[in-house]
Design a protein around this motif. Structure first.
Motif, mmCIF file in Angstrom:
data_model
loop_
_atom_site.group_PDB
_atom_site.id
_atom_site.type_symbol
_atom_site.label_atom_id
_atom_site.label_comp_id
_atom_site.label_asym_id
_atom_site.label_seq_id
_atom_site.Cartn_x
_atom_site.Cartn_y
_atom_site.Cartn_z
ATOM 1 N N UNK A 75 61.928 49.471 35.616
ATOM 2 C CA UNK A 75 60.765 49.502 34.720
ATOM 3 C C UNK A 75 60.048 48.158 34.721
ATOM 4 N N UNK A 76 60.808 47.080 34.720
ATOM 5 C CA UNK A 76 60.210 45.744 34.752
ATOM 6 C C UNK A 76 59.484 45.525 36.071
ATOM 7 N N UNK A 77 60.136 45.863 37.192
ATOM 8 C CA UNK A 77 59.494 45.699 38.503
ATOM 9 C C UNK A 77 58.224 46.532 38.591
ATOM 10 N N UNK A 78 58.282 47.770 38.095
ATOM 11 C CA UNK A 78 57.107 48.638 38.137
ATOM 12 C C UNK A 78 55.970 48.089 37.283
ATOM 13 N N UNK A 79 56.304 47.529 36.118
ATOM 14 C CA UNK A 79 55.273 46.938 35.255
ATOM 15 C C UNK A 79 54.604 45.754 35.949
ATOM 16 N N UNK A 80 55.411 44.902 36.585
ATOM 17 C CA UNK A 80 54.860 43.744 37.291
ATOM 18 C C UNK A 80 53.975 44.208 38.446
ATOM 19 N N UNK A 81 54.438 45.193 39.212
ATOM 20 C CA UNK A 81 53.631 45.707 40.330
ATOM 21 C C UNK A 81 52.293 46.245 39.835
ATOM 22 N N UNK A 82 52.311 46.969 38.716
ATOM 23 C CA UNK A 82 51.074 47.520 38.167
ATOM 24 C C UNK A 82 50.124 46.412 37.728
ATOM 25 N N UNK A 83 50.651 45.362 37.116
ATOM 26 C CA UNK A 83 49.821 44.238 36.663
ATOM 27 C C UNK A 83 49.194 43.533 37.860
ATOM 28 N N UNK A 84 50.005 43.239 38.872
ATOM 29 C CA UNK A 84 49.491 42.535 40.055
ATOM 30 C C UNK A 84 48.495 43.413 40.808
ATOM 31 N N UNK A 85 48.771 44.709 40.896
ATOM 32 C CA UNK A 85 47.841 45.620 41.577
ATOM 33 C C UNK A 85 46.500 45.684 40.851
ATOM 34 N N UNK A 86 46.548 45.711 39.521
ATOM 35 C CA UNK A 86 45.303 45.730 38.746
ATOM 36 C C UNK A 86 44.549 44.411 38.902
ATOM 37 N N UNK A 87 45.268 43.305 38.905
ATOM 38 C CA UNK A 87 44.627 42.009 39.139
ATOM 39 C C UNK A 87 43.947 42.006 40.508
ATOM 40 N N UNK A 88 44.652 42.495 41.512
ATOM 41 C CA UNK A 88 44.087 42.541 42.866
ATOM 42 C C UNK A 88 42.842 43.422 42.900
ATOM 43 N N UNK A 89 42.905 44.581 42.216
ATOM 44 C CA UNK A 89 41.767 45.500 42.204
ATOM 45 C C UNK A 89 40.550 44.857 41.538
ATOM 46 N N UNK A 90 40.755 44.217 40.385
ATOM 47 C CA UNK A 90 39.616 43.666 39.644
ATOM 48 C C UNK A 90 39.068 42.386 40.268
ATOM 49 N N UNK A 91 39.829 41.771 41.160
ATOM 50 C CA UNK A 91 39.389 40.516 41.764
ATOM 51 C C UNK A 91 39.116 40.630 43.266
ATOM 52 N N UNK A 92 39.170 41.838 43.800
ATOM 53 C CA UNK A 92 39.021 42.031 45.245
ATOM 54 C C UNK A 92 37.664 41.533 45.765
ATOM 55 N N UNK A 93 36.610 41.827 45.041
ATOM 56 C CA UNK A 93 35.266 41.455 45.511
ATOM 57 C C UNK A 93 35.029 39.948 45.493
ATOM 58 N N UNK A 94 35.701 39.260 44.598
ATOM 59 C CA UNK A 94 35.473 37.817 44.462
ATOM 60 C C UNK A 94 36.624 36.992 45.051
ATOM 61 N N UNK A 95 37.566 37.664 45.718
ATOM 62 C CA UNK A 95 38.741 36.958 46.229
ATOM 63 C C UNK A 95 38.389 35.737 47.081
ATOM 64 N N UNK A 96 37.411 35.813 47.983
ATOM 65 C CA UNK A 96 37.090 34.613 48.773
ATOM 66 C C UNK A 96 36.717 33.406 47.915
ATOM 67 N N UNK A 97 36.153 33.655 46.739
ATOM 68 C CA UNK A 97 35.743 32.560 45.857
ATOM 69 C C UNK A 97 36.887 32.044 44.992
ATOM 70 N N UNK A 98 37.837 32.927 44.642
ATOM 71 C CA UNK A 98 38.922 32.507 43.756
ATOM 72 C C UNK A 98 40.209 32.162 44.498
ATOM 73 N N UNK A 99 40.266 32.462 45.785
ATOM 74 C CA UNK A 99 41.476 32.164 46.556
ATOM 75 C C UNK A 99 41.873 30.685 46.477
ATOM 76 N N UNK A 100 40.929 29.746 46.441
ATOM 77 C CA UNK A 100 41.313 28.331 46.323
ATOM 78 C C UNK A 100 42.056 27.984 45.031
ATOM 79 N N UNK A 101 41.959 28.845 44.001
ATOM 80 C CA UNK A 101 42.693 28.605 42.760
ATOM 81 C C UNK A 101 44.201 28.792 42.942
ATOM 82 N N UNK A 102 44.600 29.447 44.037
ATOM 83 C CA UNK A 102 46.000 29.771 44.278
ATOM 84 C C UNK A 102 46.547 28.925 45.422
ATOM 85 N N UNK A 103 47.743 28.380 45.209
ATOM 86 C CA UNK A 103 48.412 27.665 46.298
ATOM 87 C C UNK A 103 48.954 28.702 47.285
#
Length: 122
Positions: free
Chosen positions: A76-104
């Motif tokens: 349940x914990x792994x599934x919750x984390x996967x859902x959160x990360x997947x939603x983050x990826x979905x909502x940030x997909x269009x702007x990823x080239x601009x926000x990628x520098x925020x991540x190491x």
């Protein structure tokens, strides 16, 4: 020492609640990346990986005792984390080239691990 009845349920409830709260702090900013988000996502990814490894250990060590609750809790914990990360990826997909520098590179790898790790690797 055996924990009192309900102790493991309380611990699991607390862990799942913490994952959901941290996830809410990440998903509260769709299309934006506040300073806390990369570290929060890595924390979630690490928690997911730890839950996966713990569940695998318990599956291999206690397959005969019939107690599958902790494995379900970790799933349940792994599934919750996967859902959160997947939603983050979905909502940030269009702007990823601009926000990628925020991540190491390590933070980016941690996110990729959560989204691509299958149960067959556990």
């Amino acid at each position: 020492a055996t924990p009192p009845d309900g102790a493991s349920t309380t611990t699991t409830t607390t862990r799942i609640g913490a994952v959901q709260a941290l996830g809410a702090s990440v998903l509260a900013f769709p299309y934006d990346v506040p300073a806390h988000v990369p570290k929060a996502l890595v924390l979630l990814a690490r928690h997911s990986n730890l839950a996966g490894r713990a569940a695998a250990k318990r599956r291999s060590a206690t397959t005969t005792n019939g107690n599958a609750t902790t494995t379900r809790d970790d799933t349940a914990i792994r599934d919750a984390v996967k859902a959160i990360v997947a939603e983050f990826k979905r909502t940030h997909a269009e702007v990823w080239p601009f926000i990628k520098p925020f991540f190491s590179a390590d933070e980016h790898d941690a996110l990729a691990d959560v989204l691509t790790t299958g149960d067959y690797l556990v």
